[in-house]
Structure formats: structure tokens, C-alpha cells
Design a protein around this motif. Structure first.
Motif, PDB file in Angstrom:
ATOM      1  N   MET A   1       0.826  -1.203   0.000  1.00  0.00           N
ATOM      2  CA  MET A   1       0.000   0.000   0.000  1.00  0.00           C
ATOM      3  C   MET A   1       0.863   1.257   0.000  1.00  0.00           C
ATOM      4  N   ALA A   2       0.225   2.396  -0.274  1.00  0.00           N
ATOM      5  CA  ALA A   2       0.917   3.687  -0.244  1.00  0.00           C
ATOM      6  C   ALA A   2       0.361   4.542   0.884  1.00  0.00           C
ATOM      7  N   GLU A   3       1.249   5.251   1.575  1.00  0.00           N
ATOM      8  CA  GLU A   3       0.838   6.230   2.571  1.00  0.00           C
ATOM      9  C   GLU A   3       1.682   7.475   2.389  1.00  0.00           C
ATOM     10  N   TYR A   4       1.261   8.561   3.053  1.00  0.00           N
ATOM     11  CA  TYR A   4       1.877   9.848   2.759  1.00  0.00           C
ATOM     12  C   TYR A   4       2.362  10.567   4.015  1.00  0.00           C
ATOM     13  N   VAL A   5       3.398  11.358   3.765  1.00  0.00           N
ATOM     14  CA  VAL A   5       3.980  12.209   4.794  1.00  0.00           C
ATOM     15  C   VAL A   5       3.777  13.652   4.374  1.00  0.00           C
ATOM     16  N   MET A   6       3.355  14.489   5.306  1.00  0.00           N
ATOM     17  CA  MET A   6       3.141  15.907   5.011  1.00  0.00           C
ATOM     18  C   MET A   6       4.254  16.724   5.657  1.00  0.00           C
ATOM     19  N   LEU A   7       4.937  17.522   4.853  1.00  0.00           N
ATOM     20  CA  LEU A   7       5.988  18.406   5.349  1.00  0.00           C
ATOM     21  C   LEU A   7       5.463  19.833   5.323  1.00  0.00           C
ATOM     22  N   LEU A   8       5.438  20.479   6.470  1.00  0.00           N
ATOM     23  CA  LEU A   8       4.918  21.841   6.585  1.00  0.00           C
ATOM     24  C   LEU A   8       6.065  22.780   6.944  1.00  0.00           C
ATOM     25  N   THR A   9       6.295  23.783   6.135  1.00  0.00           N
ATOM     26  CA  THR A   9       7.393  24.728   6.344  1.00  0.00           C
ATOM     27  C   THR A   9       6.829  26.133   6.513  1.00  0.00           C
TER      28      THR A   9
ATOM     29  N   GLY B   1      -4.286  19.253   3.671  1.00  0.00           N
ATOM     30  CA  GLY B   1      -3.316  20.347   3.577  1.00  0.00           C
ATOM     31  C   GLY B   1      -3.983  21.689   3.316  1.00  0.00           C
ATOM     32  N   LYS B   2      -4.937  21.712   2.398  1.00  0.00           N
ATOM     33  CA  LYS B   2      -5.639  22.962   2.079  1.00  0.00           C
ATOM     34  C   LYS B   2      -6.446  23.464   3.275  1.00  0.00           C
ATOM     35  N   ARG B   3      -7.063  22.526   3.994  1.00  0.00           N
ATOM     36  CA  ARG B   3      -7.845  22.913   5.172  1.00  0.00           C
ATOM     37  C   ARG B   3      -6.938  23.515   6.242  1.00  0.00           C
ATOM     38  N   ILE B   4      -5.785  22.894   6.466  1.00  0.00           N
ATOM     39  CA  ILE B   4      -4.839  23.382   7.473  1.00  0.00           C
ATOM     40  C   ILE B   4      -4.318  24.764   7.086  1.00  0.00           C
ATOM     41  N   GLU B   5      -3.991  24.943   5.801  1.00  0.00           N
ATOM     42  CA  GLU B   5      -3.462  26.227   5.330  1.00  0.00           C
ATOM     43  C   GLU B   5      -4.491  27.339   5.542  1.00  0.00           C
ATOM     44  N   LYS B   6      -5.742  27.041   5.251  1.00  0.00           N
ATOM     45  CA  LYS B   6      -6.802  28.042   5.420  1.00  0.00           C
ATOM     46  C   LYS B   6      -7.014  28.371   6.896  1.00  0.00           C
ATOM     47  N   GLN B   7      -7.056  27.332   7.733  1.00  0.00           N
ATOM     48  CA  GLN B   7      -7.252  27.553   9.178  1.00  0.00           C
ATOM     49  C   GLN B   7      -6.080  28.335   9.772  1.00  0.00           C
TER      50      GLN B   7
ATOM     51  N   GLU C   1       4.217  32.821   5.929  1.00  0.00           N
ATOM     52  CA  GLU C   1       3.785  31.986   4.802  1.00  0.00           C
ATOM     53  C   GLU C   1       3.965  30.518   5.172  1.00  0.00           C
ATOM     54  N   LEU C   2       2.945  29.717   4.893  1.00  0.00           N
ATOM     55  CA  LEU C   2       2.993  28.286   5.159  1.00  0.00           C
ATOM     56  C   LEU C   2       2.971  27.527   3.846  1.00  0.00           C
ATOM     57  N   SER C   3       4.002  26.709   3.628  1.00  0.00           N
ATOM     58  CA  SER C   3       4.016  25.850   2.438  1.00  0.00           C
ATOM     59  C   SER C   3       3.891  24.399   2.877  1.00  0.00           C
ATOM     60  N   ILE C   4       3.120  23.604   2.114  1.00  0.00           N
ATOM     61  CA  ILE C   4       2.838  22.218   2.483  1.00  0.00           C
ATOM     62  C   ILE C   4       3.177  21.307   1.309  1.00  0.00           C
ATOM     63  N   GLU C   5       3.978  20.282   1.590  1.00  0.00           N
ATOM     64  CA  GLU C   5       4.324  19.279   0.580  1.00  0.00           C
ATOM     65  C   GLU C   5       3.806  17.928   1.043  1.00  0.00           C
ATOM     66  N   LEU C   6       3.292  17.152   0.091  1.00  0.00           N
ATOM     67  CA  LEU C   6       2.798  15.814   0.379  1.00  0.00           C
ATOM     68  C   LEU C   6       3.670  14.816  -0.363  1.00  0.00           C
ATOM     69  N   MET C   7       4.286  13.889   0.379  1.00  0.00           N
ATOM     70  CA  MET C   7       5.192  12.917  -0.237  1.00  0.00           C
ATOM     71  C   MET C   7       4.823  11.509   0.179  1.00  0.00           C
ATOM     72  N   GLU C   8       5.039  10.566  -0.736  1.00  0.00           N
ATOM     73  CA  GLU C   8       4.859   9.159  -0.388  1.00  0.00           C
ATOM     74  C   GLU C   8       5.973   8.748   0.563  1.00  0.00           C
TER      75      GLU C   8
END
Length: 400
Positions: A296-304, A366-372, A383-390
Motif C-alpha cells: 500500500m501507499a501512505e503519505y507524509v506531510m511536510l509543513l514549512t 493540507g488545504k484545510r490546514i493552510e486556510k485555518q 507563509e505556510l508551504s505544504i508538501e505531500l510525499m509518499e
């Protein structure tokens, strides 16, 4: 020869066969400080000038008269010990009566420390160390401890106490007496909360007793404490020790949701599991192995996070950026799901592991977190940037 017992550790007291002069009876701090000074330097003649310089400001009116009045009051207070002359009057000076022997707790304590350093017998070392720790009683009474003329003693005694705790814990560790080590380290942490060696010993004692949940909580607490006290600093010695314990006891860590439930002390927990990066890596490795088996695939979110139109220099703590990181942490803890794992990766970054979350769902999160976050910070120029990686991509980019 008359003998009097002096106690300076914990709280002040003088005891004779007749009575006790306690700290409570010496309600005036000036009386207590003067008496403590005369007793500590009882083998010296103390001139009026020396005492005035120690206890009165330069702009004091008639300091010599004030000194004489203070000594008079002190002599009256000491009558509870008997009718002897405790403080002798000399020409332009005072001195403790050399005919009255003083048995001081701090001098007996110093002798024990000296004896500990000389002995090589481990059984004797253990006994002496336990006596030294018991006798310390929180150092010299707080009503005197901040005085310049005693400060070097206070610092020196604290250092000797901490060294003695470490000596004893090393002996106990060989015998796997983990509960005793935990007790001694708890006492030492109250004296010096920023001693990494003590925290390392404390973690080992918790692991030795199988208290893995308490070890996790303590490690997280200490990391935050160091960061709050010393700015952009994390205790590397403690991190190394914790990583070693995690590697040796990897079977003690279950999946993220179970760890979170255990640490909460309840049957149910809310929000993401926040942990140190070392714990995050262990959970990540287990999750990666599980996914490999399942295909299976899962994801890691990097928030800078960064300041608008300003480059972070990586040295001093940026208060605006740090405030933003605190708000972001609070938001992530509450917005992510139970079972999600969150850690602070650097001064300006968080990483979140999102089990059982598709790429499309991750993008929405990610979009919900950025908006909140933008609503939460209002006019703060961040500024908050969010990357989603496998997970596999994350492994290549950030593996150690």
C-alpha cells in the motif's frame, strides 16, 4: 567547652543543650544573615568596616550605629541557647567566641564528600553517596543563599550534590536497581533541571522498569524545556540516549494509535500523536515495514513556515516565527486525526505521518490546514508551504 550544632542546609537553626534558635525565631533577614556570616567565618576577627560593607549600602545613614544595634538584638535572640557570650566585642570588631565549639552540618557534609573522593570501595561509595544526598536537603537556606559572600558555596555544593547523585546512580545501574535510580534522579532534577546526564539516567531507569510511556512523556517534556530555556537548542546527549533505548527496546512500541492511547492514560485519545523526531522515526520505520508487506501507499506531510520577505538565518530565535510555529503546532494537534503522528523536524518545519490517507485526502487536509492557519495568524506576515510525499520519497530525502 560548650558545643552548639549549626544547621545551614534546608533551614537555619542553632541548637544547644538549653534550647533551639530556629529560622522562625529570627524573623529579620538581616539578623539571620549577620549570624550566618559570623558563624561561617567564626575563626576570623570581623571588623566593623568589613561587616558594614557586607550588610549596608554606601548611602546608609550611621551604619556603625545600625551594626551595633543589630548585634545587640542578635545577642538577645541568642539567649534561648543559654547565657553564654556567643559574640565577643573587640576593638572596632566582633568575633564568635572561640570557647564555644560549633558543629556545622555543611562542614560535616564537606568531609563526607572528601571521603567519597578518596575511597575506591564500591560498597563504601554507595553508603557515603546516600549520606551526602540525604544531608544536602536543598542546599543552604534560601534566606541566605543569594548573598554574595555565600554564593560560591551554594554553587559548589550544588555541583558536588549533582556529581554524587551521578556516582550513586552508576553504582545502582550495575545492579539494575532502577526504582532507586528513578527516585534519586527525581530529586536531582528539582535541583538542576537542565543536567542532561541526570535525564539520561532517568530515562534508563524508566526503561529498566518497563515504564515506556513515562519515558516518552519525559523525553518530550525535556526537549521542550531545553528549547524554551535555551532557544534553538536540543539536548543531543539525551537524544542519543533515547535513540539507543528505542533501538534496544523497539518491541515496546506498538502502532501510533496504541502509543497515543497509552500515553493519554485513557481508553480514548483525540487529535494527532505529537512526539519527538526520534520517536517519529521509529513509528515511521514500523509503518514503512507494514506498508511494504501490504503493498500500500501512505503519505507524509511536510509543513514549512517562513517570514514573508525575510530569510531565516538559523541562529537566534525569531519571536514572530516561533509564535507562528506554536500556533501551527496547536492547530495540527487538533486538526489531524487520532493515529496521525506529528513531530517538529526543525526550527521552521513540522512533519506529519498520515496512515490510511490517500493522496487526494492528504491534499484536502493540507488545504484545510493552510486556510485555518491563515485565519489564526490574522495579520502576522507568515507563509505556510505544504508538501505531500509518499513514504518512500520521504525515506530518500530525510533518512539518517
Amino acid at each position: 567547652m560548650k558545643k552548639i550544632k549549626l544547621q545551614l542546609f534546608g533551614s537555619f537553626s542553632l541548637q544547644s543543650d538549653t534550647g533551639v534558635l530556629s529560622e522562625e525565631l529570627l524573623s529579620s533577614n538581616q539578623l539571620l544573615r549577620l549570624l550566618a556570616y559570623i558563624l561561617i567565618y567564626r575563626d576570623k576577627v570581623l571588623t566593623h568596616q568589613d561587616l558594614i560593607e557586607k550588610f549596608w549600602d554606601d548611602d546608609s545613614k550611621n551604619p556603625k550605629g545600625s551594626l551595633k544595634n543589630l548585634v545587640y538584638r542578635l545577642r538577645n535572640a541568642m539567649k534561648v541557647l543559654g547565657d553564654d557570650e556567643y559574640i565577643c566585642t573587640l576593638y572596632e570588631a566582633y568575633q564568635w567566641n572561640p570557647e564555644i565549639e560549633v558543629e556545622a552540618d555543611y562542614e560535616q557534609w564537606e568531609n563526607l564528600v572528601a571521603e567519597l573522593h578518596k575511597t575506591t570501595d564500591e560498597t563504601k561509595k554507595e553508603k557515603l553517596s546516600a549520606e551526602i544526598i540525604a544531608g544536602y536537603n536543598g542546599n543552604i537556606t534560601g534566606r541566605v543563599a543569594s548573598e554574595p559572600w555565600v554564593l560560591s558555596r551554594v554553587v559548589g555544593y550544588q555541583s558536588k550534590y549533582m556529581d554524587t547523585v551521578k556516582t550513586l546512580c552508576k553504582i545502582l545501574e550495575k545492579q539494575k536497581r532502577w526504582a532507586e535510580i528513578e527516585t534519586y534522579c527525581n530529586g536531582a532534577m528539582k535541583v538542576d533541571a537542565l543536567d542532561e546526564d541526570i535525564h539520561c539516567m532517568y530515562l534508563r531507569s524508566l526503561y529498566g522498569q518497563g515504564k515506556y510511556d513515562l519515558a516518552f512523556l519525559h523525553y518530550e517534556k525535556v526537549n521542550k524545556m531545553f528549547y524554551g530555556s535555551m532557544g534553538n537548542y536540543y539536548p543531543e546527549k539525551l537524544r542519543s540516549e533515547f535513540q539507543k533505548l528505542l533501538s534496544e527496546n523497539s518491541e515496546s512500541i506498538s502502532d501510533a494509535e496504541e502509543v497515543q492511547k497509552e500515553l493519554s492514560g485513557q481508553g480514548e485519545a483525540n487529535g494527532a500523536f505529537y512526539c519527538d523526531y526520534q520517536v517519529f522515526r521509529q513509528i515511521y520505520k514500523m509503518e514503512a515495514r507494514r506498508l511494504k508487506r501490504l503493498g500500500m501507499a501512505e503519505y507524509v506531510m511536510l509543513l514549512t513556515l517562513k517570514r514573508k520577505n525575510k530569510v531565516y538565518e538559523g541562529n537566534a530565535v525569531d519571536p514572530v516565527l516561533e509564535k507562528g510555529m506554536s500556533q501551527l503546532e496547536e492547530l495540527l494537534r487538533s486538526s489531524l486525526r487520532i493515529g496521525d503522528v506529528l513531530t517538529r523536524y526543525s526550527v521552521t518545519q513540522f512533519i506529519a505521518l498520515l496512515p490510511a490517507c490517500s493522496y487526494e485526502s492528504g491534499v484536502k487536509v493540507g488545504k484545510r490546514i493552510e486556510k485555518q492557519f491563515q485565519n489564526a495568524i490574522k495579520k502576522m506576515r507568515l507563509e505556510l508551504s505544504i508538501e505531500l510525499m509518499e513514504l518512500t520519497a520521504y525515506e530518500k530525502m530525510y533518512s539518517e
